[in-house]
Structures are given as C-alpha cells and as structure tokens.
Design a protein around this motif. Structure first.
Motif, PDB file in Angstrom:
ATOM      1  N   GLY A  91       0.828  -1.196   0.000  1.00  0.00           N
ATOM      2  CA  GLY A  91       0.000   0.000   0.000  1.00  0.00           C
ATOM      3  C   GLY A  91       0.856   1.237   0.000  1.00  0.00           C
ATOM      4  O   GLY A  91       2.091   1.158  -0.079  1.00  0.00           O
ATOM      5  N   PRO A  92       0.247   2.428   0.103  1.00  0.00           N
ATOM      6  CA  PRO A  92       0.999   3.681   0.073  1.00  0.00           C
ATOM      7  C   PRO A  92       2.105   3.771   1.120  1.00  0.00           C
ATOM      8  O   PRO A  92       3.069   4.517   0.941  1.00  0.00           O
ATOM      9  N   GLY A  93       1.996   3.015   2.207  1.00  0.00           N
ATOM     10  CA  GLY A  93       3.029   3.066   3.240  1.00  0.00           C
ATOM     11  C   GLY A  93       4.214   2.155   2.983  1.00  0.00           C
ATOM     12  O   GLY A  93       5.199   2.167   3.732  1.00  0.00           O
ATOM     13  N   THR A  94       4.157   1.344   1.924  1.00  0.00           N
ATOM     14  CA  THR A  94       5.247   0.420   1.602  1.00  0.00           C
ATOM     15  C   THR A  94       6.495   1.200   1.182  1.00  0.00           C
ATOM     16  O   THR A  94       6.396   2.119   0.361  1.00  0.00           O
ATOM     17  N   PRO A  95       7.674   0.876   1.761  1.00  0.00           N
ATOM     18  CA  PRO A  95       8.908   1.583   1.367  1.00  0.00           C
ATOM     19  C   PRO A  95       9.129   1.524  -0.140  1.00  0.00           C
ATOM     20  O   PRO A  95       8.893   0.499  -0.778  1.00  0.00           O
ATOM     21  N   ALA A  96       9.602   2.639  -0.695  1.00  0.00           N
ATOM     22  CA  ALA A  96       9.780   2.740  -2.146  1.00  0.00           C
ATOM     23  C   ALA A  96      10.751   1.687  -2.676  1.00  0.00           C
ATOM     24  O   ALA A  96      10.522   1.098  -3.732  1.00  0.00           O
ATOM     25  N   ALA A  97      11.840   1.442  -1.956  1.00  0.00           N
ATOM     26  CA  ALA A  97      12.841   0.460  -2.398  1.00  0.00           C
ATOM     27  C   ALA A  97      12.228  -0.938  -2.472  1.00  0.00           C
ATOM     28  O   ALA A  97      12.513  -1.709  -3.393  1.00  0.00           O
ATOM     29  N   GLU A  98      11.375  -1.271  -1.515  1.00  0.00           N
ATOM     30  CA  GLU A  98      10.702  -2.570  -1.503  1.00  0.00           C
ATOM     31  C   GLU A  98       9.749  -2.693  -2.690  1.00  0.00           C
ATOM     32  O   GLU A  98       9.680  -3.732  -3.348  1.00  0.00           O
ATOM     33  N   MET A  99       9.040  -1.608  -2.967  1.00  0.00           N
ATOM     34  CA  MET A  99       8.102  -1.599  -4.086  1.00  0.00           C
ATOM     35  C   MET A  99       8.835  -1.766  -5.415  1.00  0.00           C
ATOM     36  O   MET A  99       8.403  -2.520  -6.304  1.00  0.00           O
ATOM     37  N   LEU A 100       9.963  -1.099  -5.547  1.00  0.00           N
ATOM     38  CA  LEU A 100      10.757  -1.192  -6.769  1.00  0.00           C
ATOM     39  C   LEU A 100      11.288  -2.609  -6.969  1.00  0.00           C
ATOM     40  O   LEU A 100      11.288  -3.139  -8.090  1.00  0.00           O
ATOM     41  N   ALA A 101      11.731  -3.247  -5.887  1.00  0.00           N
ATOM     42  CA  ALA A 101      12.248  -4.617  -5.973  1.00  0.00           C
ATOM     43  C   ALA A 101      11.149  -5.587  -6.413  1.00  0.00           C
ATOM     44  O   ALA A 101      11.374  -6.461  -7.270  1.00  0.00           O
ATOM     45  N   ILE A 102       9.953  -5.436  -5.854  1.00  0.00           N
ATOM     46  CA  ILE A 102       8.836  -6.332  -6.184  1.00  0.00           C
ATOM     47  C   ILE A 102       8.478  -6.227  -7.662  1.00  0.00           C
ATOM     48  O   ILE A 102       8.367  -7.231  -8.373  1.00  0.00           O
TER      49      ILE A 102
END
Length: 450
Positions: free
Chosen positions: A341-352
């Motif tokens: 969701g919006p609170g997910t760290p950006a680096a984690e989102m990019l990796a996924i």
C-alpha cells in the motif's frame, strides 16, 4: 553481406519496439490525458483495453493469414500505418471519442506485428540460434517500455504538460524504418540479394543434418533467389498451405493449446505491469510524475536484461524449462502486490515490480522460439495470428477488468485477480509437452515459410 539474419533481427526489434513504444507512451501519458479530458478509471481502462486491444480479437487471425499469404515483407506496411495513426491521431484528439477512434485504428493494424516479427525470426534462424534471435526481438518489449517513460515524461515537462506535442514529435520515425524495412527484409533468407552461402547453411543446418534438404538445394535457391519450395518439391511454403489445412494442423495440436492460450494469459500479466503500473503508482501509491518515470524506467530496463538473458540461456537449457521458470518466478513476485500500500517503502516496491517484470519478460523469447519449433514454419504466421487473437482478448478485457476492480473493491483485489491469472499461466505452461516431428512431416511443415 555477412550476418544478414542479425540485420533482420534488428529490424524486427525496431518494428516491434516502435509500436510498443507508442502504446506504452500512451499509457505513461494517460494520467495527464485523463486529467485534461476529465476521464474516469473506467474510461481509461476502456482506452488501454478494449479500444486499443479489442480490434486484435478479429485482426489477429486475419493478420496471421495475411502474413502467411502476403509475406512478412509486404505486410510490414500495416504496423507502419498503426504507428503513424497513433502518433498523429492522439495528438489531434480533443475529446474522448476522437481519442478512442485513434486507438481503435492503432489496434487494428498493430495486430499484424506479432505475426510479422516472429515469423521472420522463425524463418531466418535455425533451432539453435532462434532462442537468441527471439530474445533480441522480444527485448524490444522491455527496452522500449523502459524508453517510453524515460523519454515521454521529460518531454511532457519540456512541453509544459502538452501531451499532443509529445505525440507529434515521433510521427517522423516511421519514414526511416519503412526505407530500411523494404531494402533489407525478405520473407526467407534465400530470397535476399545480400545473403551468402555460409550463412544460409548455418540457418538450415538442422534441416541439412536431418536430410530434408542438401547444400546443393540451398545453392540452387541462392543462385535463383527463389524460396526452397521452388527447388525442393516436398517443401510446402506457407502461401501454398490452405487456411483449412493450416487450421486443422493447429487445432489438432492437442497440448499445443497450452502455447496458444498460455501466451495470452502471460500478456495480460505483462499488461498489469507495463500498462497499468503508471496509473497504479499515481492513483494508489500517490507517487509524483518524476518518481513514476524513474520507477517504471528501472522496472522496464530490468525486463530488457531478462529478454537477452533468456535468449542466451536457450543455447544451453531447454526452452520449455525456461518458460516454466519464468511463470513460477512471476507468481512469487506478483503475490506481494496484493498486500502492499501507500506506506510500503519505495525500495521494496521497486524490488517487487522489477522481479515480477523480469520473470514475465524472461518467459517470452523462449516461448516464441519454442512456438516456431513446435508448430513449424509453414503455419507459423497463422499460429501467431491465432495467439494474437487470444492476446487481444486478454489485453482488451484484462486491463478493463483490472481498472474496474481498482475503481470498485480496490487495487488489492486487482492484483489478486492478476495472481489468479499467473496460476492459470502456470497450469497452461506445464500442460505443454515436447513432441517429435518426423522427417516427412518436417519436410512439409518445418521448412515452409512465405
């Protein structure tokens, strides 16, 4: 001129890439277009789904048959029309109806691209190199998908959010591509005035080894610049295979339906990343324009690496095994999108998103190489056309469904739907089994290509 097959591969890369660039550019600029036209998520879903992908439901089969009959060389005019229409047409649009019309015309002629590019790859490469050849062609998908936001977002900012100028700017690129296409592209390597004997032997080394043709046959074809079906009477070119005969060969393929339907589902999953992510990042994750451009560019560049790696690994490993690896990894990467969701760290989102897109793109080069190997060249255009019909169904309704779910229950449920589709793709991929083709059948089907 040496290495003609790689020149053809570069041109199929550009043809495939230019059309995809325009589609992804449209998706990347869609938040700006939607804001100016005051469009809902449902309307955006229709533009990116049914309107742009819908015409391919009919034109996939029609286009595949035309490519087999007319030849990939001359059928190349249709994608060039699509490219020109979408660049000029979207730029001239001032309401929703005009925008939809431009995308419908684009979708109609874009339906020829898969059949043209992968038929040429099938004709110009032997089994050993075809995986890498398809990898180069398919690397256009992630490369131009990466390039689109990297180019479109800065240009949009440069033109002060005037998306029309961004579209007009690219219309000129159809001209040099058309010139190069009609100079170098021939349906079969032996027809090309630039082909040399050593390269032709390399392309047909499997057929020579199996006793289907001889080097003398190739020499005669090369000297006359005529296709092998005019030299070897048992070889049947695709333009001499009737539609009924071709469809019977395809529809009786049994487990081959896993290839026809599997690629459609994988394209839906691809679209959930390549076309939907810009809207997902903007609407759900609340990222700004610059962040969206950066994230999508990095994700797509990772996919470019995946396409090349897939082609290289095809030299050593079985293509079907590599396809299965791709779909399984895509499942592992897609499941987390249900919960972020919006609170997910950006680096984690990019990796996924990067891992997911890597796995999806990794699947396609070996898939198209394996399709040519499985069905044979004489019916390949029509196989690709049928595949594209199902791909168009998936893209037309998949994007619309994903965005409709996002507008209703929410984005979490959208990617739950995508995860279910990945499970379907896994089942279809494991349904496919290797099959042996007899020398007699090979002489009639594998060598055909027109």
């Amino acid at each position: 001129m040496k290495n003609q097959r790689w020149i053809i591969d570069i041109l199929t890369f550009l043809m495939f890439g230019f059309l995809l660039f325009e589609l992804i550019k449209t998706a990347v600029l869609m938040p700006t277009i939607a804001k100016q036209f005051n469009l809902s998520l449902t309307q955006v879903g229709l533009l990116l789904g049914i309107f742009s992908g819908g015409p391919g439901i009919v034109m996939g089969i029609v286009g595949g048959a035309i490519v087999d009959k007319l030849g990939a060389r001359w059928a190349g005019i249709f994608p060039l029309i699509a490219f020109t229409v979408v660049t000029i047409g979207v730029g001239l649009s001032y309401n929703y109806a005009e925008l939809a019309t431009a995308l419908i015309i684009f979708g109609t002629f874009d339906a020829f691209v898969n059949s043209i590019t992968y038929k040429l790859t099938g004709n110009w490469f032997g089994n050993k190199e075809r995986g890498l050849g398809a990898g180069v062609t398919n690397s256009a998908s992630p490369f131009f998908t990466f390039l689109a936001p990297a180019v479109a977002i800065p240009l949009l900012l440069f033109f002060h959010n005037n998306f029309r100028d961004v579209f007009f700017l690219f219309a000129i690129f159809a001209i040099p591509l058309a010139i190069l296409w009609f100079i170098f592209v021939y349906d079969k390597p032996e027809e090309s005035p630039f082909m040399e004997m050593d390269e032709l032997v390399k392309i047909y080394e499997d057929e020579i080894k199996d006793g289907i043709v001889t080097e003398n046959d190739l020499k005669k074809a090369l000297e006359s610049r005529k296709s092998l079906d005019n030299i070897v009477t048992t070889v049947k070119a695709s333009n001499k295979v009737s539609t009924k005969e071709a469809f019977l060969a395809i529809f009786k393929s049994g487990r081959g339906w896993g290839l026809i339907l599997g690629v459609a589902v994988m394209n839906l999953i691809w679209a959930s990343y390549a076309e939907i992510l810009p809207t997902y990042f903007t609407d759900f994750m609340k990222y700004g324009t610059s962040i969206v451009g950066l994230f999508t560019s990095i994700t797509y560049f990772v996919g470019f690496i995946a396409a090349i790696l897939s082609g290289i690994l095809a030299f050593k490993y079985k293509k079907l095994t590599l396809m299965r690896v791709g779909v399984i990894i895509s499942l592992v990467a897609t499941i987390p999108l249900i919960f972020v969701g919006p609170g997910t760290p950006a680096a984690e989102m990019l990796a996924i998103t990067s891992i997911g897109f890597f796995a999806i793109i990794f699947y396609f080069p070996v898939f198209y190489s394996y399709t040519a190997q499985y069905f044979g060249r004489a019916v390949l255009g029509r196989v690709l056309g049928i595949q594209f019909t199902f791909i168009s169904l998936a893209l037309a309704f998949g994007n619309t469904i994903i965005l409709d779910i996002a507008a209703g229950p929410g984005w979490h449920y959208s990617y739950l739907f995508v995860t279910i589709m990945v499970l379907v793709a896994i089942a279809l991929t494991f349904m496919v089994k290797d099959r042996e083709v007899s020398a007699e059948k090979a002489s009639k089907i594998i060598l055909g290509g027109g």
